[in-house]
Scaffold this motif. Sequence first.
Motif, PDB file in Angstrom:
ATOM      1  N   LEU A 101       0.828  -1.209   0.000  1.00  0.00           N
ATOM      2  CA  LEU A 101       0.000   0.000   0.000  1.00  0.00           C
ATOM      3  C   LEU A 101       0.859   1.255   0.000  1.00  0.00           C
ATOM      4  O   LEU A 101       0.413   2.323  -0.420  1.00  0.00           O
ATOM      5  N   GLU A 103       3.264   3.793  -1.341  1.00  0.00           N
ATOM      6  CA  GLU A 103       3.544   4.124  -2.738  1.00  0.00           C
ATOM      7  C   GLU A 103       5.013   3.932  -3.110  1.00  0.00           C
ATOM      8  O   GLU A 103       5.335   3.409  -4.186  1.00  0.00           O
ATOM      9  N   ARG A 106       5.791   0.245  -3.247  1.00  0.00           N
ATOM     10  CA  ARG A 106       5.133  -0.348  -4.425  1.00  0.00           C
ATOM     11  C   ARG A 106       5.930  -0.027  -5.698  1.00  0.00           C
ATOM     12  O   ARG A 106       6.166  -0.883  -6.530  1.00  0.00           O
ATOM     13  N   ILE A 157      -5.336  -2.145  -5.223  1.00  0.00           N
ATOM     14  CA  ILE A 157      -3.895  -1.827  -5.201  1.00  0.00           C
ATOM     15  C   ILE A 157      -3.067  -3.097  -5.401  1.00  0.00           C
ATOM     16  O   ILE A 157      -2.126  -3.126  -6.200  1.00  0.00           O
TER      17      ILE A 157
END
Length: 188
Positions: A101, A103, A106, A157
């Motif tokens: 989750l 950013e 990711r 996501i």
Amino acid sequence: MTSNNPPVLANQEASLKLGRSLVLVGMMGAGKSTVGRSLASQLRVDFVDSDDEIQSAAGMSIPEIFERFGEEYFRDGERRVISRLLEGVPKVIATGGGAFLNEETRQLIKDHCHSVWISADLDTLVTRVSRRNNRPLLVGKDPRKVLSELGEIRNPIYAQADIHVCSDMAPHSNTVGQILKALQSCKK
Ligand code: S3P
């Protein structure tokens, strides 16, 4: 006529050489650690679990970290630990359910690794999480409700991962097989 094709190998895994780390994402109870350990042994690379690494770095269990310092502190440690794990030789990394989750995490995973979302239906997740009571987000709450609400937010996501496999009540070996198969056609 001679062929330049490599010989066909009997085992799916034998023909795979992991060129970049394989990162498993998904909800609590999806089976990331069990599947990851088995994948790593089949691919003959190391396995690491980000939750275990956070606990060793902090010298505390995850429930203790949440209790003493709060979720935000845990998330910051999680981000730092994962960015360290992504360096070095390719390996299989199981991440905690909230890691993808973030950013920054990711993006690092998307840029440098194969990412795999392991999903499971709600009944399966509830059954699996009930086997352990070490997840602070579920303590004292109705796990079905929490998992369902988190899923609404997180699933879109997780869906950004390169590969998606389902691990419903079937044995984890099925999930491992699905991932090995998907990796063979992965373009990265
Ligand atoms: C969390 C999942 C846990 C652990 C922490 C928070 C989450 O890992 O990182 O309790 O936010 O979903 P698992 O997914 O391995 O249970």
